[in-house]
Design an enzyme around this catalytic site. Structure first.
Site, PDB file in Angstrom:
ATOM      1  NE  ARG A 285      -4.184  -1.976   1.786  1.00 26.06           N
ATOM      2  CZ  ARG A 285      -5.152  -2.339   2.621  1.00 26.06           C
ATOM      3  NH1 ARG A 285      -5.138  -1.909   3.884  1.00 26.06           N
ATOM      4  NH2 ARG A 285      -6.132  -3.131   2.214  1.00 26.06           N
ATOM      5  CE1 TYR A 423      -1.997  -0.755  -7.418  1.00 25.56           C
ATOM      6  CE2 TYR A 423      -2.164  -1.899  -9.511  1.00 25.56           C
ATOM      7  CZ  TYR A 423      -1.546  -0.975  -8.701  1.00 25.56           C
ATOM      8  OH  TYR A 423      -0.465  -0.269  -9.180  1.00 25.56           O
ATOM      9  CD  GLU A 424      -1.794  -4.340  -3.544  1.00 26.23           C
ATOM     10  OE1 GLU A 424      -2.024  -4.909  -2.470  1.00 26.23           O
ATOM     11  OE2 GLU A 424      -1.358  -4.943  -4.540  1.00 26.23           O
ATOM     12  N   GLY A 425      -6.802  -2.694  -2.268  1.00 25.23           N
ATOM     13  CA  GLY A 425      -7.900  -2.128  -1.485  1.00 25.23           C
ATOM     14  C   GLY A 425      -8.463  -0.908  -2.158  1.00 25.23           C
TER      15      GLY A 425
END
Length: 543
Positions: A285, A423-425
């Site tokens: 992140r 992506y990555e949340g």
């Protein structure tokens, strides 16, 4: 001076204004100004000469699935080996595994240079570096010793395997199974959206994978595994179903992988897979923030160069003037500059806090910085992504029709960056995490740490209008935080407001970090009233 050189210069300037970095350097007295400058300059040279030439190549060639294996663009394999052999992947990984054990702050200062140069290839570096930390922490001694050094050297690489066709952010619905049979673990299921899930760059790929190992509902039944693409010299039972056809990041193969009783090694304790995987997720992140910053820096430079070269307008009886002379273009460039520098300051601030959460000799100080880093991480992830995309879009506006063509790189920057807030949340997931974990579960400790740091800087600031603006933004956030705390009894209403709450927090962070920028940096009467990526509503910097 090249754009990479300017980026180094601005990074060094902001490092010097980051209090956390001064505390980190106290633990690393060997990192004097000349050493840090030399490292960043070398990173810029490598990025400009080795990685940047592949930026367009990766976009044009893309990746192909040939006889069941992925073929990557020309030059990617050689550049990745050179990147790792030069020590860039292992900058902040432990000495015990062949890393350099440098501060994460220095790694985060260098990373945007590499992301700017070829963000698609750096997708492989990002997951492999994060996996190195995960394996060093969670793997058994033999596995860690076997894998981490190979990752650092660039001989092997790694992925993160979470998502499935019916379980994206909702990881509690993961159906991939891990079964202990015949003396070893076997994995069966389908994983999707796996960046560099297969490729021809390294000789071995390890998949850091979540799978269900018991019948407990939700995330409690998930365990973490390392699933190599070959096991003891034999090709593991992993197949590439397809490569996704994407809007951008064409040089990064996004794969759907099918696991059919594939041999695996359990990492850590059974049933604790998701908490353990956060060692990897948190670093990825922060890497997203670095990606957004790298693209923002590149797009800013293109916009400035074009504005100085492109001549149009002015009195009809005179030669046309550079469009940089037009007030509206000046306004646009000011916004580009300012939001990029705020993001740069935020990335460095976060990385320094993450360092101090482990390096500080005082327990209370470590806890303070750990709380602050956890609070700031979803903000840097999300707004780093949004600023990268927004800056590319604004740069395209400066270029006009030329920016919409492939003659200039900003259209690729825009396409490549759009995925970063997904992506990555996703943005929504980051907002929910920021509300439910950072405010409710942590009882506002990260918010309190932020307030302490911000008010300290406000008291020391000499720019009164900016100080007043920062104070107002903080007070607005504190007021909203009280309301969101009250709404914990009405979670559905709070969830609806989570995005706005997260944006109010970024407004406060941006106003605070603006104090580190020159008083007139990208902020004059031309940019007054411009809405930039800072908060829940149009945001005006006090000038």
């Amino acid at each position: 001076m090249t754009g990479f050189d300017r980026q180094v210069e601005k990074t060094i300037e902001l490092l010097g204004k980051t209090p956390g970095w001064r505390a980190v350097r106290a633990v690393h007295p060997d990192l004097d100004d000349s050493t840090v400058s030399a490292i960043l300059s070398e990173a810029a040279t490598f990025a400009a000469t080795v990685l940047a030439p592949l930026h367009g190549v990766g976009d044009r060639e893309g990746c192909e699935l040939v006889d069941g294996r992925v073929r990557t663009p020309s030059g990617f394999a050689d550049a990745y080996r050179r990147f790792c052999q030069a020590g860039w992947l292992g900058m902040d990984l432990p000495h015990a595994f062949g890393g350099q054990c440098l501060p994460q702050t220095l790694q985060a200062a260098c990373a945007p240079l590499f992301e700017r140069a070829c963000v698609s290839l750096m997708m492989l570096a990002g997951s492999s570096r994060a996996a190195g930390f995960l394996l060093a922490q969670a793997a058994d001694e033999d596995t860690a010793k076997e894998w981490v050094g190979k990752l650092i050297a660039g001989e092997w690489s790694a992925t993160i395997c979470i998502s499935e066709p019916d379980a994206g952010s909702d990881v509690g619905r993961i159906r991939t199974r891990g079964v202990f049979k015949d003396g070893h673990w076997q994995i069966s299921g389908v994983k999707s959206w796996i960046s560099f899930g297969d490729h021809d760059i390294t000789t071995r790929i390890g998949h850091c994978l979540l799978a269900r190992t018991n019948d407990q509902p939700g995330t409690r039944g998930l365990s973490l595994f390392l699933v190599p693409d070959d096991f003891e010299g034999v090709r593991n039972r992993i197949a590439v179903d397809r490569i996704e056809e994407k809007m951008g990041l064409h040089g990064s193969p996004t794969c759907v992988l099918h696991f059919d009783n594939a041999r695996a090694i359990m990492l850590g304790r059974e049933g604790s897979g998701l908490p353990q995987l956060f060692t990897m997720i948190e670093r990825m992140r922060l890497s997203t923030g670095c990606q957004g910053l790298g693209i923002a820096c590149a797009a800013c430079d293109v916009a400035h160069i074009y504005a100085l070269e492109r001549r149009q307008g002015g009195p009809a009886d005179h030669q046309p003037v550079a469009i940089a002379a037009h007030p509206d273009v000046q306004r646009q460039l000011a916004v580009l500059d300012r939001q990029t520098e705020i993001l740069r300051a935020a990335v460095l601030e976060l990385a320094a806090a993450m360092d101090l959460a482990t390096l500080s000799s005082d327990d209370a100080d470590r806890a303070f910085h750990a709380d602050f880093a956890a609070w700031l991480l979803p903000l840097v992830k999300n707004f780093g992504a949004e600023i990268g995309f927004d800056t590319a879009s604004r740069a395209m506006q400066v270029l006009g029709g030329a920016g919409y063509t492939r003659e200039w790189p900003v259209e690729q920057y825009l396409r490549d960056s759009r995925i970063m807030s997904i992506y990555e949340g996703t943005t929504g997931m980051q907002a929910l995490d920021f509300l439910t974990r950072r405010l409710w579960r942590d009882e506002g400790r990260g918010l309190a740490a932020f307030e302490t740091l911000a008010r300290r800087d406000i008291e020391a600031a000499t720019d009164q209008p900016s100080s007043s603006h920062a104070t107002n933004a903080i007070e607005n956030l504190l007021t909203m935080s009280k309301e969101m705390t009250r709404l914990s009894a009405e979670p559905e209403a709070a969830f609806y407001m989570a995005d706005g709450y997260m944006r109010a927090a970024w407004s406060a962070v941006a106003a605070w970090l603006s104090l580190r920028l020159p008083a007139n940096h990208g902020c004059d009467h031309h940019s007054h009233g411009e809405a930039v990526i800072t908060g829940a509503r149009p945001f005006t910097f006090a000038c």
